[in-house]
Design a protein around this motif. Structure first.
Motif, PDB file in Angstrom:
ATOM      1  N   PRO A  20       0.826  -1.211   0.000  1.00 49.86           N
ATOM      2  CA  PRO A  20       0.000   0.000   0.000  1.00 49.86           C
ATOM      3  C   PRO A  20       0.864   1.268   0.000  1.00 49.86           C
ATOM      4  CG  PRO A  20      -0.847  -1.580   1.584  1.00 49.86           C
ATOM      5  CD  PRO A  20       0.468  -2.143   1.102  1.00 49.86           C
ATOM      6  N   GLY A  21       0.526   2.179  -0.908  1.00 49.09           N
ATOM      7  CA  GLY A  21       1.224   3.454  -0.954  1.00 49.09           C
ATOM      8  C   GLY A  21       2.567   3.430  -1.656  1.00 49.09           C
ATOM      9  N   GLU A  22       2.970   2.258  -2.186  1.00 48.51           N
ATOM     10  CA  GLU A  22       4.263   2.159  -2.852  1.00 48.51           C
ATOM     11  C   GLU A  22       4.085   1.537  -4.243  1.00 48.51           C
ATOM     12  OE1 GLU A  22       7.297   0.263  -0.529  1.00 48.51           O
ATOM     13  OE2 GLU A  22       6.669   1.232   1.329  1.00 48.51           O
ATOM     14  N   VAL A  23       4.966   1.928  -5.161  1.00 47.32           N
ATOM     15  CA  VAL A  23       4.942   1.384  -6.519  1.00 47.32           C
ATOM     16  C   VAL A  23       6.354   0.956  -6.899  1.00 47.32           C
ATOM     17  CG1 VAL A  23       4.445   1.822  -8.953  1.00 47.32           C
ATOM     18  CG2 VAL A  23       3.065   2.942  -7.186  1.00 47.32           C
ATOM     19  N   LYS A  62       9.607   3.349  -6.409  1.00 51.39           N
ATOM     20  CA  LYS A  62      10.965   2.843  -6.570  1.00 51.39           C
ATOM     21  C   LYS A  62      11.107   2.421  -8.019  1.00 51.39           C
ATOM     22  CE  LYS A  62      14.523  -0.128  -4.541  1.00 51.39           C
ATOM     23  NZ  LYS A  62      14.841  -1.159  -3.514  1.00 51.39           N
ATOM     24  N   TYR A  63      12.019   3.072  -8.725  1.00 56.00           N
ATOM     25  CA  TYR A  63      12.100   2.964 -10.175  1.00 56.00           C
ATOM     26  C   TYR A  63      13.488   2.464 -10.578  1.00 56.00           C
ATOM     27  CZ  TYR A  63      11.301   4.797 -14.988  1.00 56.00           C
ATOM     28  OH  TYR A  63      11.128   4.964 -16.344  1.00 56.00           O
ATOM     29  N   VAL A  64      13.514   1.401 -11.362  1.00 49.74           N
ATOM     30  CA  VAL A  64      14.772   0.832 -11.843  1.00 49.74           C
ATOM     31  C   VAL A  64      14.740   0.799 -13.364  1.00 49.74           C
ATOM     32  CG1 VAL A  64      16.289  -1.197 -11.861  1.00 49.74           C
ATOM     33  CG2 VAL A  64      15.040  -0.589  -9.772  1.00 49.74           C
ATOM     34  N   SER A  65      15.826   1.254 -13.985  1.00 45.22           N
ATOM     35  CA  SER A  65      15.974   1.175 -15.437  1.00 45.22           C
ATOM     36  C   SER A  65      17.424   0.841 -15.732  1.00 45.22           C
ATOM     37  CB  SER A  65      15.582   2.503 -16.102  1.00 45.22           C
ATOM     38  OG  SER A  65      15.626   2.394 -17.512  1.00 45.22           O
ATOM     39  N   ASN A  66      17.642  -0.256 -16.430  1.00 47.04           N
ATOM     40  CA  ASN A  66      18.986  -0.805 -16.601  1.00 47.04           C
ATOM     41  C   ASN A  66      19.744  -0.215 -17.774  1.00 47.04           C
ATOM     42  OD1 ASN A  66      17.124  -2.297 -18.436  1.00 47.04           O
ATOM     43  ND2 ASN A  66      19.047  -3.283 -19.033  1.00 47.04           N
ATOM     44  N   PHE A  67      21.032  -0.468 -17.806  1.00 42.33           N
ATOM     45  CA  PHE A  67      21.871  -0.254 -18.981  1.00 42.33           C
ATOM     46  C   PHE A  67      22.385  -1.615 -19.438  1.00 42.33           C
ATOM     47  CE2 PHE A  67      22.844   3.990 -16.934  1.00 42.33           C
ATOM     48  CZ  PHE A  67      22.121   4.742 -17.854  1.00 42.33           C
ATOM     49  N   LYS A 218      16.695  -8.427  -8.295  1.00 37.83           N
ATOM     50  CA  LYS A 218      17.705  -8.004  -7.318  1.00 37.83           C
ATOM     51  C   LYS A 218      17.311  -6.693  -6.643  1.00 37.83           C
ATOM     52  CE  LYS A 218      22.543  -6.548  -6.845  1.00 37.83           C
ATOM     53  NZ  LYS A 218      23.864  -6.415  -7.513  1.00 37.83           N
ATOM     54  N   TYR A 219      16.857  -5.738  -7.419  1.00 37.52           N
ATOM     55  CA  TYR A 219      16.611  -4.399  -6.876  1.00 37.52           C
ATOM     56  C   TYR A 219      15.170  -4.157  -6.442  1.00 37.52           C
ATOM     57  CZ  TYR A 219      21.279  -3.235  -8.499  1.00 37.52           C
ATOM     58  OH  TYR A 219      22.654  -3.208  -8.678  1.00 37.52           O
ATOM     59  N   LEU A 220      14.220  -4.973  -6.955  1.00 40.39           N
ATOM     60  CA  LEU A 220      12.812  -4.732  -6.636  1.00 40.39           C
ATOM     61  C   LEU A 220      12.122  -5.928  -5.985  1.00 40.39           C
ATOM     62  CD1 LEU A 220      11.695  -2.811  -9.867  1.00 40.39           C
ATOM     63  CD2 LEU A 220      12.189  -1.829  -7.613  1.00 40.39           C
ATOM     64  N   GLY A 221      12.741  -7.099  -6.028  1.00 42.45           N
ATOM     65  CA  GLY A 221      12.111  -8.285  -5.453  1.00 42.45           C
ATOM     66  C   GLY A 221      11.568  -9.213  -6.517  1.00 42.45           C
ATOM     67  N   ILE A 224       6.911  -7.659  -8.851  1.00 44.58           N
ATOM     68  CA  ILE A 224       6.874  -6.199  -8.934  1.00 44.58           C
ATOM     69  C   ILE A 224       5.528  -5.735  -9.464  1.00 44.58           C
ATOM     70  CG2 ILE A 224       9.371  -6.110  -9.308  1.00 44.58           C
ATOM     71  CD1 ILE A 224       8.838  -5.462 -12.239  1.00 44.58           C
ATOM     72  N   ASP A 225       5.275  -4.442  -9.270  1.00 43.30           N
ATOM     73  CA  ASP A 225       4.001  -3.881  -9.711  1.00 43.30           C
ATOM     74  C   ASP A 225       3.967  -3.705 -11.232  1.00 43.30           C
ATOM     75  OD1 ASP A 225       2.603  -3.421  -7.174  1.00 43.30           O
ATOM     76  OD2 ASP A 225       4.199  -1.967  -6.770  1.00 43.30           O
ATOM     77  N   ILE A 226       4.970  -3.003 -11.771  1.00 43.82           N
ATOM     78  CA  ILE A 226       4.923  -2.595 -13.181  1.00 43.82           C
ATOM     79  C   ILE A 226       6.239  -2.912 -13.878  1.00 43.82           C
ATOM     80  CG2 ILE A 226       4.837  -0.590 -14.732  1.00 43.82           C
ATOM     81  CD1 ILE A 226       2.938   0.716 -12.671  1.00 43.82           C
TER      82      ILE A 226
END
Length: 469
Positions: A20-23, A62-67, A218-221, A224-226
């Motif tokens: 709740p309250g997190e994305v 919490k936003y992750v975008s790779n290279f 690794k970084y989000l579990g 994940i939501d999206i």
């Protein structure tokens, strides 16, 4: 109620976050062997806009975008430039950061590199091998796609149809090694002196698809939501990510799969691609256009629709951006002589526009209806500042909401003072409009200058001006 179109189900679904309250959001980033083109930027801008709306609605994101900093393109670029893969990656990641800054994409992003996660990639592939989903053939490790029961579900394609086409796009060596033509590479055996790492299967490097599964979990579990990216990634990249992630974790990988549309160029709506030679890099485009214009063009088209990039769409973006900037400046000008208090009628109109904006954006981030609400807010503001007496609290309410809603689209307004050359240019434009009997445009220019504290006096000797501010 916020709804998101899920590529997996092909339906709009009510958004219910895992916490709740997190994305948690993972968006596939670029392969950093060259400057990014506007198609890459489209994805970054679309999901940054979505991220900003979540934050506007009170979510912590919490936003992750790779290279992707190791693959065939990286290796070829390094060879062509007589340098290392890392040097190529460092150069174009720095360029990417500059481009994103110009487009006002949020800095609060976790940007892992594939090469920083080799140990985790090897462990992930080893787990898949133990589970029976992966097999090693002479140092190349492949994933048994057919073993994953719902393989093809994300792309809505039949596995048997895949088998027919698979043999047409793999080389003879791969085809001979694979148990099934639709299997895909998890780990690739190194060739010659190309970049490689030690592994249980010998020296090699990761396949493309495994990188994102590893960095996402690794970084989000594990769940994940999206998960987002361009629609060209649905298959095979995201399909393969889903298969290998769920096979390894035994958990549902992604709740909402989101994919943005392509960028088309020219008046013929031709899809932009490097193979057609019609791609445009952001690096080059920023030499011609302000980053805010590029951002505005991309962020005000619904993320699932294609963006038409041509002179007409650029000019429209410039014009609409200027209208919003003018409304902001007009409000700031009148704030100086506003009296204490508020205007209940105007305040209610503002609240209604904001409610309309939220209704639009809650419908799968419908930015086109959302920006229409912002235009309406600017129109109301411009009408309000024409009043002989304006209330300070209402002016501030206009300003706060205009800035907050515009910031979701990545726009930042600045107070601008007209210099003498700009004033004279507008006076010349007004004189030409009067000569052409375009009295509507003539009045608009006078009104624009008046709101900026510029008083015009039409005399037999010509138009004079003075600054009251």
């Amino acid at each position: 109620m916020l709804q998101i179109f899920n590529t997996l189900t092909r339906e709009k679904e009510k958004f219910e976050p895992l916490k709740p309250g997190e994305v948690s959001m993972y968006v596939c980033g670029p392969t950093v062997y060259n400057y990014i083109h506007i198609g890459n930027a489209r994805s970054a801008v679309a999901f940054d806009t979505i991220r900003r709306y979540f934050e506007y609605r009170g979510y912590k994101v919490k936003y992750v975008s790779n290279f992707t900093d190791v693959d065939d393109k990286m290796i070829n670029a390094a060879k062509a430039n007589n340098t290392t893969v890392k040097a190529i990656a460092d150069k174009y990641i720095a360029a990417f950061d500059e481009d994103m800054k110009a487009l006002n994409v949020s800095k609060d992003i976790i940007h892992p590199r594939a090469t920083e996660n080799i140990k985790e990639i090897i462990d992930f592939v080893s787990d898949l091998e133990r589970e029976g989903f992966a097999y090693n053939v002479d140092g190349n490790v492949y994933y048994r796609a057919r073993k994953f029961d719902t393989y093809g579900a994300l792309a809505h394609i039949n596995v048997d149809d895949l088998e027919v086409g698979a043999s047409n796009h793999v080389n003879d060596e791969e085809f001979a090694q694979k148990e099934d033509p639709i299997d895909f590479a998890l780990w690739k055996k190194s060739k010659g002196d190309e970049i490689s790492w030690d592994s249980p299967w010998g020296k090699g490097r990761p396949g493309w698809h495994i990188e994102c599964s590893v960095m996402s979990t690794k970084y989000l579990g594990d769940s994940i939501d999206i998960h987002g990216g361009g629609e060209d990634l649905i298959f095979p990249h995201h399909e393969n990510e889903r298969a290998q992630s769920e096979a390894k974790t035994h958990k549902h990988f992604v709740n909402y799969w989101m994919h943005n549309g392509f960028v088309t160029v020219g008046d013929d709506n031709e899809k932009m691609s490097k193979s057609l030679g019609n791609f445009i890099t952001v690096h080059d485009l920023l030499n011609e256009l302000d980053g805010q214009v590029i951002r505005f063009l991309m962020s005000t088209t619904h993320y699932r629709r294609p963006i038409q990039y041509n002179d007409a769409s650029v000019q429209e973006a410039k014009s609409n951006l200027k209208k919003l900037q003018n409304a902001y400046e007009n409000l700031n000008y009148r704030l100086d002589d506003a009296v204490d208090g508020n205007d209940p009628k105007a305040d209610q109109e503002i609240r209604q526009v904001v409610a309309d904006f939220i209704d639009s954006m809650d419908d799968d981030f419908n930015v086109q209806n959302g920006i229409a609400a912002v235009y309406e807010l600017a129109k109301l503001a411009n009408n309000y500042v024409q009043n002989s007496v304006v209330q300070a609290d209402t002016i501030k309410l206009f300003l706060n909401n205009l800035q907050e809603l515009s910031l979701i689209f990545g726009l930042v307004f600045h107070k601008a003072e007209l210099n003498d050359d700009e004033i004279l240019q507008l006076i010349d434009e007004r004189n030409q409009a009067r000569k052409n009997k375009d009295f509507i445009r003539s009045d608009e220019i006078r009104e624009e200058l008046t709101l900026k504290g510029i008083v015009l006096e039409d005399t037999p000797q010509g138009t004079r001006y003075r600054k009251e501010k």
